[in-house]
Structure formats: structure tokens, C-alpha cells
Scaffold this active site. Structure first.
Site, PDB file in Angstrom:
ATOM      1  N   ASN A  59      71.444 159.899  29.976  1.00 16.26           N
ATOM      2  CA  ASN A  59      72.864 159.815  30.301  1.00 16.26           C
ATOM      3  C   ASN A  59      73.045 160.063  31.796  1.00 16.26           C
ATOM      4  O   ASN A  59      73.131 161.196  32.252  1.00 16.26           O
ATOM      5  CB  ASN A  59      73.648 160.835  29.481  1.00 16.26           C
ATOM      6  CG  ASN A  59      75.143 160.614  29.625  1.00 16.26           C
ATOM      7  OD1 ASN A  59      75.595 160.097  30.636  1.00 16.26           O
ATOM      8  ND2 ASN A  59      75.895 161.011  28.609  1.00 16.26           N
ATOM      9  N   ASP A  60      73.114 158.966  32.540  1.00 14.89           N
ATOM     10  CA  ASP A  60      73.257 159.023  33.993  1.00 14.89           C
ATOM     11  C   ASP A  60      74.430 159.888  34.437  1.00 14.89           C
ATOM     12  O   ASP A  60      74.512 160.284  35.602  1.00 14.89           O
ATOM     13  CB  ASP A  60      73.569 157.608  34.511  1.00 14.89           C
ATOM     14  CG  ASP A  60      72.324 156.807  34.771  1.00 14.89           C
ATOM     15  OD1 ASP A  60      71.274 157.407  34.999  1.00 14.89           O
ATOM     16  OD2 ASP A  60      72.416 155.562  34.752  1.00 14.89           O
ATOM     17  N   CYS A  61      75.362 160.081  33.557  1.00 15.40           N
ATOM     18  CA  CYS A  61      76.621 160.724  33.948  1.00 15.40           C
ATOM     19  C   CYS A  61      76.699 162.192  33.544  1.00 15.40           C
ATOM     20  O   CYS A  61      77.692 162.840  33.824  1.00 15.40           O
ATOM     21  CB  CYS A  61      77.786 159.962  33.341  1.00 15.40           C
ATOM     22  SG  CYS A  61      77.836 158.279  33.938  1.00 15.40           S
TER      23      CYS A  61
END
Ligand code: GLC
Ligand code: GLC
Length: 811
Positions: A482-484
Site C-alpha cells: 500500500n503505497d499510501c
């Protein structure tokens, strides 16, 4: 409402209404030269790299949407129109766009004239070929004025959009016979040019944009076309274009073809020039000659079709679900090939300048196409591994043109290394090619740093082992999958990117249960690989770390009803019932259930039930719940999104298959199937108005239950969703799974399914597999016969290549 329908026989999606709720696109080319094309002819071309070698111009984020493309204008004396409706938007008497496997046809009918444009990139060709077929269906003679149109990009797509003080002075073209050449910057450091030809004498042309359109006219009303007279303009600076003007007379019933070639050429520095300032056109002419008749074009298209027959014949199914069959047999596999070619670089949501090839993305994409093109998968694995660092860490992305790690996006995403194990073992299981493990592969592309690919897998595994936090769980670094979820960045400045800003590692307790589960799943794969190649000591060493991780997850990663998501920088729980928002997340529950952690103790079933209860909705499984309603500086980008979108409680289709596979671990085929169907595009075709994007490919995200408009999808085409859903349906739901020693047969299906068939080519042999489910089971094979003979267990052993085998399976 629908805007078209599937034509499975021809492997096409047929769009019959040009006003789709969003441009519905297709991709041309699958080697070096690529184009994107919408159902109305919008889009652009590039060579290898959508940023550095943009050939034609496109206007993202424009009004109206989808501006710029490969347009044909027809002035028939009565009306001015385009076969694709746009850009003229003159009402057509009929319209049809067919998107097929790497080709598109767009047909419009007006005033008794049929105009059909075929677009494709022939195999092994650095050009897009267009065949425009014009047919007179009336009883009168028709005099048509045809104008072609493309607009050249000044090569670098980024500076093309910003550096106007330079750009308006650099443009250069050459015109010779029916070929319009674009040679901006060729006389200095560029050894490449582009061209646009037609296989007929032209009666005029334009190469200067303002001369063609008139300064204040849009794409829908070029002054020259309205007047029926080209200006024969020669571009000097400003905006070079290429437009041929061809007069076509058609007797009643007569039809004529025009073939256009939009190509790219590279010359060596010694062979750049024909004479002073005149470019060497030899290669362009050679390509043009290969397609100078309609017959040659048709033959090239037939070759492309055969190429796709072969790709798609490796795995095909027949079930009682027509919508499933068309996805698995055609569109999902096609989308996987497209993600192989483009990673996340160029679509109608990705501008082609933002991102290169992702380390984690490309490894995951691989499981979607490795059975189709194992040789290219091999090359891809080596390219990816070559960007890795000696400590196992990775550049997050690399540029396809240079194959070098992309410094601007940086590193420190701690899930990245594990995906290399996934990609590599998937390749070996499919191909049986263990020799790849001995391949010398550098670190960070440094000559002299080469070690075996196997060693790269070891440092990948150890990167997790060497980066554990206080709970014995993997440190997440900049972010995991999850890049975020940026637990170490604490950004207060809207001008900085969450991805590249400070990544506080000192004293951080930010640990990821997603990486923990991932490590167990692919760590076991690594152990199995070590055993298979006889490296028992390494297998034992690795197994101990995996056992420790399983214990750490049970001890510190279980929240009582589901798996925690993470610990934040300060050691507080994320994705826990204790949290006010974001109590439960999909990723850790997906990975820890796929790993079967606590299966006996009932943890897997409990976690999956919690997912069903809290994350599932009509349109799919949302990422987290409750959605974040304010910005949490300690969580980063995730809470920057409004509730229900993207990583903040959107239905992120990439991770839904993790839960499907988790359900198969628990043996609940009904739930796995239900989840599959919810996000499968062919099943949402009838809600296209809401869904918006193409019904033949997956989108990255569907707005979740907390969104303003749940069910609305975005970011179609370039997403790990393609590979993961393909992997889940074929290997875990239908359950046909390649392994080192054969094909595992282990379906986990809806109890309502009574039978299905799979044809699988594997290591040179062909298996016709018939699965019968007389008692409505969900999982468990009771018998397997090969050519009438019962076998032990549920693995079809490797059988002689070249032969075909009948496999009967009873559940
Ligand atoms: C995008 C990225 C992928 C990431 C995912 C979740 O799909 O390409 O790398 O894992 O978003 O943030
Ligand atoms: C991933 C996510 C996206 C985020 C991006 C950051 O692609 O899907 O939400 O903005 O990563 O690079």
C-alpha cells in the site's frame, strides 16, 4: 445500460454507441512500437518509452475529454465527418468500433459512404499501420476529399508540455512524395525521426498545425477540411503535424483502400544523412514498402491474429458461465499482456511521464503472462533483478528505455524484495527452467557486481529478516504494497510527495502485517525452491525464519477477530478494533489467510468472516473500514483521499483476489466465486453507466461503499488487478496450478458448479482436463484419471511433451 457487446468468436468488444461514459480504449503493439487508441480514434503512439520517445501528441485532462488522435476527416460535398464520430461529431448514420487483440477497427457510415479505419502495429514493425476502406453504397458517383491527421510530439512528452519558449522554435519536417517526415532535433543529438505515409499520390498536405486548423478552431473544425482545400504548409517551429490530402472518386458500389503508415526510424550517426540536411529515408521506405497494398496489410493482420491464437491457446476454459469464459480465455489474458508491456506507464489515467516500470508491479504482473511468453518473462526478471541493491533493497521503479533504477522515486518500500521471489518461482514453475537461477545478474546495474540470480533471491529473503521491528514483524519502510500507508513520513507540506519525502527510520516501530504474511507465503516458496535444487541447508535456515514469523504474527499480529494491519511509528496499532477509524484492512487479512496462519485455531475463518462483515459490499471488498474522514499525519497519503476512494476504503481490485485465495485456503468456494464475480468487468457490463470504464478490462479501483458514488470505477487497464484476478481464478478457484514437478489440480468452486473443462499446455504437453462435481463439493479432489488410468494424489506429473492427455477429475 450497455454501449456495445462482446463478440467472443472474433475476440472483440463491439462498441455501437460512440458516446461511451468514458473513452474506451485499446492498445496496439506488444514489442517496441505502441499506440493507445480510443473508440473514437483518440490516443497516441510512442516507441518503447512513453516519456522519452513520444511520437504523437495527446492532450490529457483536456476539454473535451480525449483530444488528439489519429483522425480521418471526410468532406463528401454534403457534410464533413469522421468515421469515429469524433472529432467532427457530425451525427453518423451508423457507427461501430471493434477493439480486438492489438487491433481496432472504427467504422462510420454517412450519406451512403462507408468508411472503415483499421489500426494495428504489425509484428516486428516500428510503425502503426492504418487501412482506410471507403465504400460507395449509393447509385451516384461520389467525390470524397480525405484528410488524414496526426500531431507530432517533440519526443520528450514532459518537456513537450511545458517548454514552449524552446518548443515553438525547434520543429522541423521534410516532405517527399506522399510521405511527411518529422525530424525535430534530428540534426543535433537525436538519431531518430518519424514519418506518416499513404500509399497513393496526394493532392496536397499540411505540416503546420495552425495552417491546417486555423488558429482558433478545434479538432472538430479544421479550416482546410471545411473549405475542402489543403494549404500545403511546411512547418518551421510552432506545432508540426502531418496531414495528407487525397481525393477519392467512387463509382456506385465501388470501394477503395488507402494504407497509411505512421512509423519511427533510428539511424546510426554515420548513416543519418542522405545529403546535407536531408535525412536518410532508407529504413522508412523499406517499412512503407512492406505495407503498400491492402493485401499486404491484411496478411500482416492475419499474422497478428495467429500470434494471438497461439498465446491464448495455452490456457482456455469452458464452464457454464459465458461471462467467465470470455474473461479467462480472452480479455483477462490480453490485459495481462498489456500490463507486461506498459507496467503503469501509459493509459488514459497514466500520462506516460509519471512512472516507469515498478519493481513490485512488474513481478506481480508476471504471473499473468508467464505461460504465454516465458522467454520474455525470463528477460524481464533479469532486468528487474539488475536494479536491486546488494542488501536486497530495491529501486521502486526503473525506466524501460535505459533499464536503470529511477532515482526520483527512490527506494525503501520494504515489500519490494519479496516480489522477486514470487516472479522468479512463478517463472520456473511454468517453464521448468532452473538455469535462470545461475544467470549472473548485477546489483544496481554496476558492471562487476554480478552474482547469481539465486543469490538475489537470498538477499531478497534476508532483506526482511534483517529489517525486523520490535514485535518481530517486518519494518515497513516507506510503505509496503500500500503505497499510501506512509507510516514514517509525517508530511505537513502539500508541495512534497508522500513517496519521496523524508522517510524517518531512526527509532521507528512501523511494522507491516502485510509484509509479514507475504514473507510467509513467498518465504515458503523460497524454501521449496531451495529443496528442489538440493540446497537443504539454506532451506532449513530459511524455514526457521518463517516459523519465527508465524509465531510473531500469532503473538503480535492478531487483534482478536482479525489480523492487525500494522504498528505505526510510535508502536500504536493500525487496523485494530481499538482504532476509531480504519479498524480493519484487507491487505494483512488477505496475506495472513493466504499463508494459512492460525488455520487450525480458527483465525483464518474468523478473519475472513470479519472481512465479509465489514469490508464487503455490493461492488467488491473495500480496502479499510471505517474510512478515514480526516488527515492523519502519522498514516500519510492514505488519509489524504476522500472516504471511499483509492487506498482510503476504495475497492482496490488488485487486493480482492487475496481474499478470494484466502477463502480457498479455508475451502469456501462459494465465497471466493462471489467475490470474483463482483469485480469481474464482464459481469458489470450492464451497469456501464455507473461503472464508466471499459467492461472488458479490470480497473484499479471501484469507488467503495463510503464514496459519493459507490460502484464508479477508475484507472482501467494498467493495474495488478489483471494478473491477480487471473491468478486467483485459474490457479485457486479453477485450481490448475503449475509446480516444479507437474500440474496441481485443486479446484475450490461454487457448489452449484457441476462441471468445467480446462485445456492447459504445460511444458510442451497438452492436457484436456474435465472436472466433475456430482455431489456439489466446494473443494477436494477424490480421483484423477489420466488417459483412463487412476493416479495417486492430485498432481499430474510431467508427461512426454508433444502429446495430448485426457484428464478426468472427480471432486
Ligand atoms: C498502485 C501501484 C502499486 C501499489 C498499489 C497500492 O497500483 O502501482 O505498486 O501496490 O497502487 O498502493
Ligand atoms: C499508488 C496508489 C496511488 C498513489 C500512488 C503514489 O499508485 O494507487 O493512490 O497516489 O501510488 O505514487
Amino acid at each position: 445500460m450497455q454501449y456495445g457487446h462482446f463478440d467472443d468468436e472474433r475476440r472483440e468488444y463491439v462498441i455501437t454507441n460512440p458516446r461511451t461514459p468514458w473513452p474506451w480504449i485499446n492498445y496496439l503493439g506488444n514489442e517496441d512500437f505502441f499506440s493507445l487508441i480510443s473508440n473514437t480514434g483518440g490516443g497516441y503512439s510512442f516507441y518503447k518509452d512513453a516519456k522519452f520517445r513520444r511520437i504523437t501528441r495527446y492532450r490529457y485532462n483536456n476539454v473535451p475529454m480525449d483530444s488528439g488522435g489519429k483522425y480521418f476527416y471526410i468532406n463528401d460535398g454534403e457534410s464533413v465527418w469522421s468515421p469515429g464520430w469524433k472529432p467532427c461529431k457530425t451525427e453518423l448514420d451508423s457507427y461501430e468500433c471493434r477493439h480486438g487483440m492489438n487491433y481496432t477497427t472504427i467504422k462510420g457510415v454517412k450519406n451512403g459512404i462507408e468508411a472503415e479505419a483499421l489500426y494495428f502495429v504489425p509484428l516486428k514493425t516500428w510503425a502503426e499501420v492504418q487501412k482506410l476502406t471507403l465504400r460507395n453504397t449509393t447509385n451516384e458517383v461520389k467525390m470524397l476529399k480525405i484528410f488524414s491527421f496526426v500531431e507530432w510530439a517533440l519526443w520528450n512528452a514532459a518537456t513537450d508540455m511545458e517548454n514552449f519558449q524552446r518548443n515553438f522554435s525547434t520543429g522541423e519536417v521534410e516532405i517527399e512524395d506522399s510521405v511527411l517526415y518529422h525530424k525535430t532535433e534530428y540534426k543535433e543529438r537525436r538519431d531518430h525521426y518519424a514519418y506518416y505515409s499513404v500509399n497513393a499520390p496526394i493532392q496536397g498536405f499540411d505540416t503546420d498545425r495552425e495552417s491546417f486548423f486555423g488558429l482558433y478552431n478545434g479538432f472538430d473544425e479544421p479550416q482546410t477540411v471545411l473549405e475542402g482545400a489543403p494549404r500545403n504548409s511546411e512547418a518551421h517551429g510552432w506545432s508540426p503535424i502531418a496531414s495528407h490530402y487525397v481525393e477519392v472518386n467512387l463509382q456506385p458500389g465501388e470501394s477503395k483502400d488507402l494504407v497509411f503508415v505512421l512509423g519511427y526510424v533510428e539511424n546510426s550517426p554515420e548513416e543519418k544523412w542522405e545529403s546535407k540536411n536531408i535525412i536518410n529515408k532508407t529504413k522508412a521506405k523499406a517499412t512503407i514498402a512492406r505495407f503498400d497494398t491492402a493485401e499486404k496489410v491484411d496478411a500482416a493482420l492475419a499474422e497478428l491474429r495467429t500470434y494471438w491464437d497461439n498465446l491464448l491457446n495455452v490456457f482456455s476454459i469452458k464452464t457454464n458461465e459465458e461471462k467467465l469464459d470470455r474473461m479467462v480465455n480472452i480479455w483477462n489474458q490480453y490485459q495481462c499482456m498489456i500490463t507486461f508491456c506498459f507496467s503503469r506507464s501509459a493509459s488514459f489515467f497514466e500520462s506516460g511521464i509519471g512512472r516507469g516500470m515498478g519493481f513490485r508491479d512488474s513481478n506481480q504482473d508476471l504471473v499473468g503472462f508467464v505461460h504465454q511468453i516465458p522467454e520474455r518473462a525470463r528477460e524481464r526478471i533479469i532486468d528487474i533483478a539488475s536494479t536491486q541493491f546488494a542488501d536486497g533493497g530495491c529501486y521502486h521503479q526503473y525506466q524501460p528505455l535505459t533499464k536503470k533504477g529511477n532515482n526520483e522515486i527512490g527506494q525503501g518500500f520494504n515489500d519490494d524484495p519479496m516480489w522477486l521471489i514470487f516472479g522468479t518461482t512463478a517463472y520456473i514453475k511454468e517453464s521448468g527452467d532452473f538455469s535462470i537461477l545461475d544467470e549472473p545478474v548485477p546489483f544496481d546495474n554496476q558492471d562487476g557486481s554480478e552474482v547469481s540470480l539465486f543469490r538475489h533471491l537470498t538477499v531478497s529473503f534476508d532483506h526482511v529478516v534483517n529489517n525486523l521491528g520490535p514485535h518481530g514483524l517486518p519494518l515497513s519502510g516507506r510503505a509496503d504494497w500500500n503505497d499510501c500507508l506512509n507510516l514514517n513520513c509525517f508530511s505537513n507540506d502539500p508541495n512534497e510527495s508522500f513517496q519521496t519525502t523524508e522517510n524517518k527510520s531512526e527509532g521507528s516501530q512501523a511494522q507491516s502485517l502485510m509484509i509479514a504474511g507475504l514473507f510467509v507465503v513467498y518465504g515458503r516458496d523460497y524454501v521449496e525452491l531451495c529443496k528442489t535444487i538440493g540446497n537443504v541447508a539454506e532451506a532449513d535456515r530459511a524455514q526457521k525464519h518463517i516459523d519465527d514469523m508465524v509465531e510473531a504474527i500469532k503473538l503480535n499480529g492478531w487483534d482478536g477477530e482479525w489480523f492487525l494491519r500494522a504498528y505505526d511509528y510510535f508502536g500504536n496499532k493500525v487496523g485494530s478494533n481499538e482504532n476509531e477509524e480504519g479498524k480493519i484492512f484487507i491487505e494483512s487479512n488477505g496475506w495472513c489467510t493466504m499463508a494459512g496462519i492460525g488455520l487450525e485455531e480458527g483465525m483464518v475463518a474468523k478473519a475472513l468472516d470479519a472481512v465479509k462483515e465489514r469490508l464487503d459490499c455490493e461492488h467488491g471488498i473495500v480496502l479499510n473500514n471505517p474510512a478515514y474522514t480526516k488527515y492523519y499525519i502519522e498514516y500519510g497519503e492514505i488519509s489524504s483521499y476522500p472516504p471511499g476512494y483509492k487506498e482510503n476504503a476504495g475497492i482496490f481490485c488488485h487486493n480482492n483476489p487475496w481474499i478470494m485465495i484466502g477463502e480457498t485456503v479455508q475451502g469456501r468456494g462459494d465465497r471466493a466465486w462471489d467475490y470474483f464475480r463482483k469485480i469481474c468487468p464482464s459481469y458489470t457490463e450492464n451497469i456501464s453507466d455507473l461503472h464508466k470504464v471499459e467492461p472488458y478490462v479490470y480497473a484499479q479501483m471501484i469507488a467503495g461503499k463510503d464514496a459519493f458514488r459507490p460502484g464508479e470505477a477508475k484507472n482501467s487497464w494498467l493495474t495488478g488487478t489483471a494478473a491477480w484476478n487471473y491468478y486467483a481464478i485459474t490457479q485457486y478457484i479453477l485450481g490448475i496450478r503449475p509446480t516444479y514437478s507437474g500440474l496441481i489440480i485443486d479446484p475450490c468452486i461454487s457448489p452449484e458448479w457441476k462441471e468445467f473443462e480446462v485445456t492447459r499446455k504445460f511444458r510442451g504437453a497438452t492436457y484436456h482436463i474435465k472436472v466433475k462435481n456430482p455431489n456439489g463439493a466446494m473443494k477436494g479432489v477424490t480421483s484423477i484419471k489420466i488417459n483412463g488410468k487412476i493416479i495417486e494424489g492430485n498432481i499430474i506429473p510431467l508427461l512426454a511433451a508433444g502429446d495430448t492427455y485426457a484428464v478426468e477429475v472427480v471432486m
